[in-house]
Design an enzyme around this catalytic site. Structure first.
Site, PDB file in Angstrom:
ATOM      1  N   ASN A 106       0.903  -1.166   0.000  1.00 38.88           N
ATOM      2  CA  ASN A 106       0.000   0.000   0.000  1.00 38.88           C
ATOM      3  C   ASN A 106       0.931   1.201   0.000  1.00 38.88           C
ATOM      4  OD1 ASN A 106      -2.462   1.155   2.459  1.00 38.88           O
ATOM      5  ND2 ASN A 106      -2.330   1.609   0.297  1.00 38.88           N
ATOM      6  N   CYS A 158      -5.894   5.607   8.165  1.00 43.27           N
ATOM      7  CA  CYS A 158      -5.125   4.760   7.245  1.00 43.27           C
ATOM      8  C   CYS A 158      -4.114   3.986   8.096  1.00 43.27           C
ATOM      9  CB  CYS A 158      -4.421   5.624   6.203  1.00 43.27           C
ATOM     10  SG  CYS A 158      -3.457   4.658   5.022  1.00 43.27           S
ATOM     11  N   HIS A 178     -15.941   0.207   6.792  1.00 36.57           N
ATOM     12  CA  HIS A 178     -15.548  -1.061   6.173  1.00 36.57           C
ATOM     13  C   HIS A 178     -16.734  -2.015   6.082  1.00 36.57           C
ATOM     14  CE1 HIS A 178     -11.144  -0.561   5.945  1.00 36.57           C
ATOM     15  NE2 HIS A 178     -11.336   0.273   6.966  1.00 36.57           N
ATOM     16  N   GLU A 213     -10.580  -0.592  -2.002  1.00 33.09           N
ATOM     17  CA  GLU A 213     -10.564   0.598  -1.154  1.00 33.09           C
ATOM     18  C   GLU A 213     -11.389   1.748  -1.733  1.00 33.09           C
ATOM     19  OE1 GLU A 213      -7.315   2.282   0.838  1.00 33.09           O
ATOM     20  OE2 GLU A 213      -6.103   0.447   0.800  1.00 33.09           O
ATOM     21  N   CYS A 235      -4.456  -3.158   2.979  1.00 31.10           N
ATOM     22  CA  CYS A 235      -5.252  -2.123   3.656  1.00 31.10           C
ATOM     23  C   CYS A 235      -5.192  -2.422   5.146  1.00 31.10           C
ATOM     24  CB  CYS A 235      -6.701  -2.157   3.147  1.00 31.10           C
ATOM     25  SG  CYS A 235      -7.768  -0.915   3.918  1.00 31.10           S
ATOM     26  N   THR A 282      -6.457  -0.680   7.925  1.00 23.76           N
ATOM     27  CA  THR A 282      -7.739  -0.610   8.641  1.00 23.76           C
ATOM     28  C   THR A 282      -8.662  -1.735   8.157  1.00 23.76           C
ATOM     29  OG1 THR A 282      -8.494   1.034   7.002  1.00 23.76           O
ATOM     30  CG2 THR A 282      -7.700   1.863   9.148  1.00 23.76           C
ATOM     31  N   GLY A 283      -8.467  -2.143   6.886  1.00 19.66           N
ATOM     32  CA  GLY A 283      -9.262  -3.259   6.351  1.00 19.66           C
ATOM     33  C   GLY A 283      -8.925  -4.573   7.046  1.00 19.66           C
TER      34      GLY A 283
HETATM   35  N1  LIG Z   1      -9.304   4.089   1.374  1.00 18.39           N
HETATM   36  C1  LIG Z   1      -9.457   4.341   2.809  1.00 18.39           C
HETATM   37  C2  LIG Z   1      -8.261   5.152   3.365  1.00 18.39           C
HETATM   38  C3  LIG Z   1      -6.951   4.358   3.341  1.00 18.39           C
HETATM   39  C4  LIG Z   1      -7.028   3.117   4.169  1.00 18.39           C
HETATM   40  C5  LIG Z   1      -5.958   2.072   3.908  1.00 18.39           C
HETATM   41  N2  LIG Z   1      -4.974   2.365   2.935  1.00 18.39           N
HETATM   42  C6  LIG Z   1      -5.338   1.595   5.224  1.00 18.39           C
HETATM   43  O1  LIG Z   1      -4.163   1.165   5.236  1.00 18.39           O
HETATM   44  O2  LIG Z   1      -6.064   1.576   6.256  1.00 18.39           O
HETATM   45  C7  LIG Z   1     -10.756   5.139   3.043  1.00 18.39           C
HETATM   46  O3  LIG Z   1     -11.164   5.878   2.148  1.00 18.39           O
HETATM   47  O4  LIG Z   1     -11.321   5.015   4.137  1.00 18.39           O
END
Ligand SMILES: N[C@H](CCC[C@H](N)C(=O)O)C(=O)O
Length: 269
Positions: free
Chosen positions: A6, A68, A154, A203, A212, A214-215
């Site tokens: 990422n 993030c 999410h 995302e 990701c 947070t994912g």
């Molecule tokens: N696309 C996500 C932000 C980046 C999250 C991701 N890159 C991570 O590592 O948590 C959103 O719009 O909420």
């Protein structure tokens, strides 16, 4: 910088004034016509006394996000590498979360990502009652999903085979579903063991990324709520692995993983 694939443009907006609008950000994010990144991370002075640094997150389409996870590890590494701090333990804040970060002896970074938000209005998700799973109909198909916020929304669904998951097709459908008024990041989770999953994430504001953070946290929370995952889970994404730990409701989620500087330079915009 990159955190298991990422990738980010990280800008120190403390030592220099930075003015980038949505159009400029999306242009810089372009893989051919720009620098190319999934997110821009803008490091700012703390907004409240107990934080060491604040950072803002902008997706490749220029939209701003509240959190993030991979980016937080990159920021923790960057501020030390640039001599903005010498501390091994840092408190970082974003628009929607505050987190403690620890530089481990092995070079990995552990982050206390805070408690997941499960109430529909905090995700946000257009359901009246909070539940471990929700049924969502989209284009004639009924999906059973988990919904979690780590400071960003999410949607998590379980698949039998991650390699066959229709991420490119189903990701945008669920991400833009009317039940998610702020859209959603869509995680496709294959449970390998109760302590190991494979995950791909479509995302919000980017599309499918190699990882990701947070994912990964949201997938473990959703899996534990459905009683199919343990407290400690290895999450393997296309770009690499993260180690997630969640003791259950009322507890924060911990994430451990790497962050690396790829290139440094200057841009005139
Ligand atoms: N696309 C996500 C932000 C980046 C999250 C991701 N890159 C991570 O590592 O948590 C959103 O719009 O909420």
């Amino acid at each position: 910088m990159q955190g298991i694939g990422n990738d980010f443009m990280v800008v120190d907006a403390i030592s220099q004034p930075v003015y980038l609008n949505q159009g400029q950000i999306s242009q810089l994010a372009h893989r051919n016509f720009g620098i190319g990144f999934d997110q821009l991370l803008m490091i700012e002075a703390p907004q409240h006394p107990e934080a060491d640094f604040h950072f803002r997150i902008f997706n490749a389409d220029g939209s701003e996000a509240g959190h993030c996870g991979n980016g937080a590890r990159a920021v923790a590494k960057y501020v030390r590498q640039k001599g903005l701090t010498w501390k091994r333990e840092l408190r970082l804040s974003t628009n929607t979360a505050t987190m403690n970060t620890v530089m481990e002896d092995n070079g990995l970074i552990t982050i206390n990502m805070g408690k997941p938000r499960l109430e529909p209005e905090k995700i946000p998700l257009r359901f009246a009652q909070q539940s471990e799973t929700y049924m969502i109909d989209a284009e004639g198909i009924r999906y059973k999903i988990g919904a979690v916020s780590m400071g960003n929304p999410h949607c998590v669904l379980q698949v039998e085979d991650i390699d066959k998951a229709a991420v490119g097709k189903v990701g945008p459908i669920l991400s833009h579903h009317s039940y998610f008024p702020a859209q959603a990041n869509v995680g496709f989770m294959q449970v390998v063991e109760s302590n190991e999953i494979k995950l791909r994430v479509f995302e919000r504001g980017v599309g499918e990324t190699l990882a990701c953070g947070t994912g990964a946290c949201a997938a473990v929370v959703a899996g534990r709520l459905q009683k199919i995952l343990d407290e400690k889970v290895k999450v393997t994404l296309p770009g690499g692995s993260l180690w997630i730990r969640w003791a259950g409701k009322g507890s924060p989620v911990y994430m451990t993983g790497p962050a690396k500087v790829v290139f440094e330079g200057q841009i005139d915009v």
